[in-house]
Design a protein around this motif. Sequence first.
Motif, mmCIF file in Angstrom:
data_model
loop_
_atom_site.group_PDB
_atom_site.id
_atom_site.type_symbol
_atom_site.label_atom_id
_atom_site.label_comp_id
_atom_site.label_asym_id
_atom_site.label_seq_id
_atom_site.Cartn_x
_atom_site.Cartn_y
_atom_site.Cartn_z
ATOM 1 N N LYS A 28 0.825 -1.217 0.000
ATOM 2 C CA LYS A 28 0.000 0.000 0.000
ATOM 3 C C LYS A 28 0.853 1.258 0.000
ATOM 4 N N LEU A 29 2.142 1.085 -0.087
ATOM 5 C CA LEU A 29 3.069 2.227 -0.080
ATOM 6 C C LEU A 29 3.846 2.230 -1.390
ATOM 7 N N PRO A 30 4.454 3.369 -1.746
ATOM 8 C CA PRO A 30 5.299 3.384 -2.942
ATOM 9 C C PRO A 30 6.332 2.261 -2.864
ATOM 10 N N LEU A 31 6.497 1.547 -3.968
ATOM 11 C CA LEU A 31 7.358 0.374 -3.977
ATOM 12 C C LEU A 31 8.624 0.615 -4.797
ATOM 13 N N ILE A 32 9.755 0.542 -4.089
ATOM 14 C CA ILE A 32 11.070 0.662 -4.743
ATOM 15 C C ILE A 32 11.614 -0.753 -4.913
ATOM 16 N N VAL A 33 12.087 -1.083 -6.094
ATOM 17 C CA VAL A 33 12.728 -2.383 -6.293
ATOM 18 C C VAL A 33 14.228 -2.151 -6.487
ATOM 19 N N LYS A 34 15.021 -2.754 -5.600
ATOM 20 C CA LYS A 34 16.474 -2.557 -5.638
ATOM 21 C C LYS A 34 17.108 -3.639 -6.499
ATOM 22 N N LEU A 35 17.729 -3.218 -7.590
ATOM 23 C CA LEU A 35 18.217 -4.154 -8.597
ATOM 24 C C LEU A 35 19.642 -4.628 -8.338
ATOM 25 N N SER A 36 19.868 -5.862 -8.742
ATOM 26 C CA SER A 36 21.211 -6.442 -8.675
ATOM 27 C C SER A 36 21.985 -6.075 -9.939
ATOM 28 N N PRO A 37 23.267 -5.756 -9.797
ATOM 29 C CA PRO A 37 24.078 -5.460 -10.987
ATOM 30 C C PRO A 37 24.674 -6.723 -11.605
ATOM 31 N N ASN A 38 24.405 -7.882 -10.984
ATOM 32 C CA ASN A 38 25.051 -9.110 -11.438
ATOM 33 C C ASN A 38 24.281 -9.770 -12.580
ATOM 34 N N VAL A 39 24.042 -8.969 -13.602
ATOM 35 C CA VAL A 39 23.273 -9.404 -14.772
ATOM 36 C C VAL A 39 24.005 -8.970 -16.038
ATOM 37 N N THR A 40 23.633 -9.572 -17.142
ATOM 38 C CA THR A 40 24.271 -9.231 -18.412
ATOM 39 C C THR A 40 23.803 -7.867 -18.917
ATOM 40 N N ASP A 41 22.499 -7.627 -18.769
ATOM 41 C CA ASP A 41 21.940 -6.371 -19.276
ATOM 42 C C ASP A 41 20.977 -5.792 -18.245
ATOM 43 N N ILE A 42 21.388 -4.737 -17.590
ATOM 44 C CA ILE A 42 20.591 -4.159 -16.497
ATOM 45 C C ILE A 42 19.243 -3.633 -16.999
ATOM 46 N N THR A 43 19.174 -3.245 -18.272
ATOM 47 C CA THR A 43 17.910 -2.671 -18.751
ATOM 48 C C THR A 43 16.811 -3.739 -18.811
ATOM 49 N N VAL A 44 17.203 -4.997 -18.921
ATOM 50 C CA VAL A 44 16.211 -6.081 -18.949
ATOM 51 C C VAL A 44 15.526 -6.195 -17.589
ATOM 52 N N THR A 45 16.308 -6.242 -16.526
ATOM 53 C CA THR A 45 15.704 -6.353 -15.192
ATOM 54 C C THR A 45 15.038 -5.043 -14.780
ATOM 55 N N ALA A 46 15.597 -3.919 -15.239
ATOM 56 C CA ALA A 46 14.974 -2.619 -14.930
ATOM 57 C C ALA A 46 13.563 -2.568 -15.529
ATOM 58 N N ARG A 47 13.448 -2.978 -16.788
ATOM 59 C CA ARG A 47 12.132 -2.964 -17.436
ATOM 60 C C ARG A 47 11.194 -4.004 -16.820
ATOM 61 N N ALA A 48 11.754 -5.153 -16.443
ATOM 62 C CA ALA A 48 10.929 -6.195 -15.812
ATOM 63 C C ALA A 48 10.329 -5.670 -14.504
ATOM 64 N N ALA A 49 11.118 -4.911 -13.755
ATOM 65 C CA ALA A 49 10.630 -4.336 -12.493
ATOM 66 C C ALA A 49 9.515 -3.325 -12.768
ATOM 67 N N GLU A 50 9.737 -2.504 -13.778
ATOM 68 C CA GLU A 50 8.733 -1.491 -14.128
ATOM 69 C C GLU A 50 7.423 -2.158 -14.568
ATOM 70 N N GLU A 51 7.551 -3.148 -15.428
ATOM 71 C CA GLU A 51 6.364 -3.823 -15.972
ATOM 72 C C GLU A 51 5.562 -4.556 -14.902
ATOM 73 N N SER A 52 6.266 -5.027 -13.856
ATOM 74 C CA SER A 52 5.537 -5.777 -12.832
ATOM 75 C C SER A 52 5.068 -4.893 -11.680
ATOM 76 N N GLY A 53 5.204 -3.597 -11.828
ATOM 77 C CA GLY A 53 4.545 -2.705 -10.879
ATOM 78 C C GLY A 53 5.422 -1.901 -9.944
ATOM 79 N N ALA A 54 6.740 -1.902 -10.151
ATOM 80 C CA ALA A 54 7.603 -1.064 -9.304
ATOM 81 C C ALA A 54 7.281 0.411 -9.551
ATOM 82 N N ASP A 55 7.265 1.216 -8.490
ATOM 83 C CA ASP A 55 7.072 2.662 -8.644
ATOM 84 C C ASP A 55 8.404 3.350 -8.892
#
Lengths: 307, 286
Positions: free
Chosen positions: A159-186
């Motif tokens: 019920k509060l603004p949701l921040i998703v803290k991403l891991s840098p241990n990925v090949t392409d950060i934009t993939v996980t960044a977009r995945a977080a956005e698409e699944s409802g991260a504020d």
Amino acid sequence: MVDMSLDIAGIRLKNPVIAASGTFGYGLEFEKYIDLNLIGGISVKGLSVKPRQGNPTPRIVETPSGMLNAIGLQNIGIDAFIKDKMPLLRKYDTAIIANFFGDSVDEYVEAAERLSDVEGIAALEMNISCPNKQEGWLVFGTDPSLLKRVVGAVRKVAKLPLIVKLSPNVTDITVTARAAEESGADVISLINTLTGMAVDIESRKPKLANITGGLSGPAIKPVALKMVWQSAQAVSIPVIGLGGIMRWEDAVEFLLAGASAVQVGTANFVDPEASLKIVEGIEAYCRRKGVGSIREIIGSLKIPAKG
Amino acid sequence: MARIDDKAGRVKGRSTTARFRQLSTTYGTKLKVKVISNEELSLGYYRLLVSNSALSGAAKAGQFLMLKVSQGDNPLLRRPMSISRIDLSRGEIEILYRVVGRGTKKLTEFAAGMSMDILGPLGKGFDIPPSKKSILVGGGIGIAPLIGLAEELLKGGGEVVVMIGGAAGNDVIGLPQFESLGLSPQISTDDGSLGIKGFVTSLLEGYISSITNPNDYLIYGCGPNVMLREVHRIASAASIECQVSLEGRMGCGLGACLSCVVPDKDNKYVTVCKDGPVFDSRSLSW
């Protein structure tokens, strides 16, 4: 006067400097060193539904211009946090961000539900860099489909603004960044630590009891900055930048690269006043640049035209 | 954690803006100290003397400081150092250290007149109950906090016995300091090059074997963990109260990073930096 205030997806910050989770305890450890009212926010030590003992020692080791940690998410648990820490934290006029994690989707959901109803918490920050025990130790933060599942489930109950803290241990950060956005991260915050290792050549043993750990400190700043810059272009939600910010100049780099706010982590260990000095430094920079509001700085990186 | 207020004389000019100046009078135990001297006592062992009356006024025996040994980011973290002596009248603090790595190597480069950035005093120091006879047991550089403790105990009129152990004669530290307090420490070395050949814990066992009233005594220990475990075992077997000062791998010194944890008797982690560094040995899991 420079207007340093921001509203990031409903999180009101008096300035863009937040103390990063895991480096600032529950905030109260620093109250004798700085006036907590003067920083933008505090992301508290990562919380789980049940208290956690964490890893065996040694838990940290210094590396060139950085450190590896494998604390293992030791924390007092959500109940004790609400009962013992929140009454004291509420006295401060700063955004309290409840960082949390779980070992399964259900644990994440339960933690988010419990924290959503606590008075005085401004936002939730999901640490998705821990392994999912139910799914055979796959890490939520590096598998986009797992990430979507856990963020989506938390989104439904938060019920509060949701921040998703991403891991840098990925090949392409934009993939996980977009995945977080698409699944409802504020908001997304990045980067968490980079995985690393150190060996004692005399004993031939790993320097950390956990063998591997997370690298933080100035050594990781260029990596973090690039990932923040890439992510800020890839998503339309606000980005909070962190990774190796020691001084105000570092923070300004992140703001220029597109971060709406920054988190200060390892620097707190070296200088408990670091976050406050960074606030002062950013303010002075804005004055010098003739900028009336911090918002004019964010994402104002100038990329020279090619050719 | 002791707090130093403005009356105690905070250092000027540590921040540039007005807001910071205002803050510094109310908050913080981050100080600039002046280096008085920094000299090698024996191979690899140094004595650092710094001056700041606010610090010496707030410090207690057994507490520690976090020293910033470099100007830049490498080495990055502060180094924890126990306070070995507090000189209230001169406003000075003495630190004894051994060069073991990059940080302590860097520390040797500080010369008289230079300024050093220090956090402290931090942690819980020794708890000194009145009218106990004190047995101080130190191993190697672990002797450091026991010097200030001896001074404090003698001021209170207490009876003090000191035992110092080291690998070799070169590692027996603090002898002149204890002698200047009128004490004659018993000495042991692993190789027998100074004092008796053997461990300092053998000296302890020998001394307490003749004790008939254990309640009158208190053992204070500081040194390597393996030594402290033995000190605790001997103290427990003889029913003598025992306080130990632990070393910890610290990131912050403030209880925030949770790096320097040790298990207590219920196997719950406690921090060396904030819950210690001095503990009642019975409160810990050995």
